[in-house]
Write a protein that holds these residues in place. Structure first.
Motif, PDB file in Angstrom:
ATOM      1  N   HIS A 198      50.179  25.568  42.982  1.00  0.00           N
ATOM      2  CA  HIS A 198      51.428  25.111  42.377  1.00  0.00           C
ATOM      3  C   HIS A 198      52.196  26.221  41.660  1.00  0.00           C
ATOM      4  O   HIS A 198      53.329  26.020  41.245  1.00  0.00           O
ATOM      5  N   LEU A 199      51.596  27.391  41.533  1.00  0.00           N
ATOM      6  CA  LEU A 199      52.231  28.467  40.784  1.00  0.00           C
ATOM      7  C   LEU A 199      53.351  29.118  41.594  1.00  0.00           C
ATOM      8  O   LEU A 199      53.160  29.489  42.752  1.00  0.00           O
ATOM      9  N   ALA A 200      54.497  29.248  40.963  1.00  0.00           N
ATOM     10  CA  ALA A 200      55.652  29.881  41.604  1.00  0.00           C
ATOM     11  C   ALA A 200      55.404  31.376  41.737  1.00  0.00           C
ATOM     12  O   ALA A 200      54.728  31.976  40.893  1.00  0.00           O
ATOM     13  N   LEU A 223      46.816  30.771  33.441  1.00  0.00           N
ATOM     14  CA  LEU A 223      46.263  32.052  33.008  1.00  0.00           C
ATOM     15  C   LEU A 223      45.362  31.908  31.784  1.00  0.00           C
ATOM     16  O   LEU A 223      44.344  32.597  31.681  1.00  0.00           O
ATOM     17  N   ASP A 224      45.720  31.026  30.864  1.00  0.00           N
ATOM     18  CA  ASP A 224      44.859  30.783  29.707  1.00  0.00           C
ATOM     19  C   ASP A 224      43.496  30.277  30.169  1.00  0.00           C
ATOM     20  O   ASP A 224      42.456  30.740  29.695  1.00  0.00           O
ATOM     21  N   ALA A 231      33.914  36.756  42.612  1.00  0.00           N
ATOM     22  CA  ALA A 231      34.781  36.126  43.615  1.00  0.00           C
ATOM     23  C   ALA A 231      36.098  35.615  43.030  1.00  0.00           C
ATOM     24  O   ALA A 231      37.167  35.884  43.601  1.00  0.00           O
ATOM     25  N   PRO A 232      36.107  34.891  41.902  1.00  0.00           N
ATOM     26  CA  PRO A 232      37.395  34.446  41.358  1.00  0.00           C
ATOM     27  C   PRO A 232      38.300  35.604  40.938  1.00  0.00           C
ATOM     28  O   PRO A 232      39.521  35.521  41.083  1.00  0.00           O
ATOM     29  N   LEU A 233      37.705  36.680  40.445  1.00  0.00           N
ATOM     30  CA  LEU A 233      38.511  37.849  40.084  1.00  0.00           C
ATOM     31  C   LEU A 233      39.126  38.480  41.327  1.00  0.00           C
ATOM     32  O   LEU A 233      40.301  38.872  41.318  1.00  0.00           O
ATOM     33  N   ARG A 234      38.353  38.573  42.384  1.00  0.00           N
ATOM     34  CA  ARG A 234      38.885  39.144  43.635  1.00  0.00           C
ATOM     35  C   ARG A 234      40.001  38.260  44.201  1.00  0.00           C
ATOM     36  O   ARG A 234      41.023  38.763  44.669  1.00  0.00           O
ATOM     37  N   LYS A 235      39.795  36.962  44.136  1.00  0.00           N
ATOM     38  CA  LYS A 235      40.818  36.025  44.619  1.00  0.00           C
ATOM     39  C   LYS A 235      42.092  36.160  43.780  1.00  0.00           C
ATOM     40  O   LYS A 235      43.201  36.152  44.310  1.00  0.00           O
ATOM     41  N   PHE A 236      41.932  36.279  42.475  1.00  0.00           N
ATOM     42  CA  PHE A 236      43.064  36.461  41.571  1.00  0.00           C
ATOM     43  C   PHE A 236      43.849  37.714  41.931  1.00  0.00           C
ATOM     44  O   PHE A 236      45.074  37.687  42.004  1.00  0.00           O
ATOM     45  N   CYS A 237      43.134  38.813  42.159  1.00  0.00           N
ATOM     46  CA  CYS A 237      43.779  40.085  42.497  1.00  0.00           C
ATOM     47  C   CYS A 237      44.558  40.013  43.803  1.00  0.00           C
ATOM     48  O   CYS A 237      45.504  40.773  44.007  1.00  0.00           O
ATOM     49  N   ALA A 238      44.178  39.120  44.687  1.00  0.00           N
ATOM     50  CA  ALA A 238      44.821  39.003  45.996  1.00  0.00           C
ATOM     51  C   ALA A 238      45.851  37.871  46.048  1.00  0.00           C
ATOM     52  O   ALA A 238      46.364  37.566  47.121  1.00  0.00           O
ATOM     53  N   SER A 239      46.164  37.274  44.918  1.00  0.00           N
ATOM     54  CA  SER A 239      47.074  36.128  44.900  1.00  0.00           C
ATOM     55  C   SER A 239      48.435  36.479  45.500  1.00  0.00           C
ATOM     56  O   SER A 239      49.107  37.405  45.050  1.00  0.00           O
ATOM     57  N   GLY A 242      57.802  24.091  33.692  1.00  0.00           N
ATOM     58  CA  GLY A 242      58.481  25.074  34.521  1.00  0.00           C
ATOM     59  C   GLY A 242      57.508  26.153  34.930  1.00  0.00           C
ATOM     60  O   GLY A 242      56.321  26.121  34.586  1.00  0.00           O
ATOM     61  N   PRO A 243      57.991  27.149  35.690  1.00  0.00           N
ATOM     62  CA  PRO A 243      57.107  28.202  36.201  1.00  0.00           C
ATOM     63  C   PRO A 243      56.363  28.954  35.098  1.00  0.00           C
ATOM     64  O   PRO A 243      55.170  29.229  35.232  1.00  0.00           O
ATOM     65  N   TYR A 244      57.053  29.260  34.003  1.00  0.00           N
ATOM     66  CA  TYR A 244      56.386  30.001  32.929  1.00  0.00           C
ATOM     67  C   TYR A 244      55.256  29.164  32.322  1.00  0.00           C
ATOM     68  O   TYR A 244      54.139  29.661  32.137  1.00  0.00           O
ATOM     69  N   ALA A 245      55.530  27.913  32.028  1.00  0.00           N
ATOM     70  CA  ALA A 245      54.513  27.035  31.434  1.00  0.00           C
ATOM     71  C   ALA A 245      53.343  26.843  32.399  1.00  0.00           C
ATOM     72  O   ALA A 245      52.178  26.828  31.965  1.00  0.00           O
TER      73      ALA A 245
END
Length: 165
Positions: free
Chosen positions: A28-30, A15-16, A90-98, A6-9
């Motif tokens: 795929h993340l809700a 995130l892990d 770059a991955p941190l910036r992308k994460f912040c803009a998700s 599900g979305p939480y899993a």
């Protein structure tokens, strides 16, 4: 304990991995929102904050380690270290803009990352203030706040020359 899909899993697993430095696809993340329910949303947001903090700390620790291990020609080594640090941002910036995260959370994460980068850059500027001019120039020309150049397009080969006008 059995993991229920599900979305939480999905978020928890993603995130892990992100917090440990692995960049997985995130399509795929809700979206994080009320549709998850208040308790699930709260837990996901807590995991977002934890993963972000781990990844940001990982970036800062790696940057400090790389700076401490400079060897050879200091000018070229420092330029390479700064380029590597920008690439790892770059991955941190992308994460912040998700777009899957609420706008307020995106703003909060972006501000936190910008402060970390600003602080690191200020520390670097201060550390080369009395260094040789060549090192000062490398720091000035390779700021952490500057995005790394895009990768070359597949059809174009780099000649290795820089055009200066």
């Amino acid at each position: 304990m059995r993991h229920v899909p599900g979305p939480y899993a999905d978020w928890r697993a993603w995130l892990d991995a992100f917090g440990e430095g692995t960049d997985l696809p995130s399509g795929h993340l809700a979206p994080i929102g009320e549709q998850m329910g208040p308790h699930v949303q709260e837990r996901v947001l807590r995991h977002v904050a934890e993963a972000f903090a781990r990844r940001q700390r990982r970036w800062a620790d790696t940057f400090q380690r790389d700076l401490g291990a400079l060897s050879g020609d200091p000018v070229h080594a420092l330029a390479a270290t700064l380029a590597s640090a920008r690439t790892r941002l770059a991955p941190l910036r992308k994460f912040c803009a998700s777009p899957a995260m609420p706008p307020a959370l995106r703003d909060e994460l972006t501000n936190a990352l910008n402060e970390t980068v600003r602080s690191s850059q200020q520390s670097l500027d201060d550390s080369v203030r009395h260094a040789p001019i060549a090192l000062q120039a490398v720091v000035r020309e390779n700021r952490l706040t500057t995005a790394p150049p895009p990768p070359p397009s597949p059809g174009r080969q780099s000649t290795g020359r820089r055009v200066i006008i």
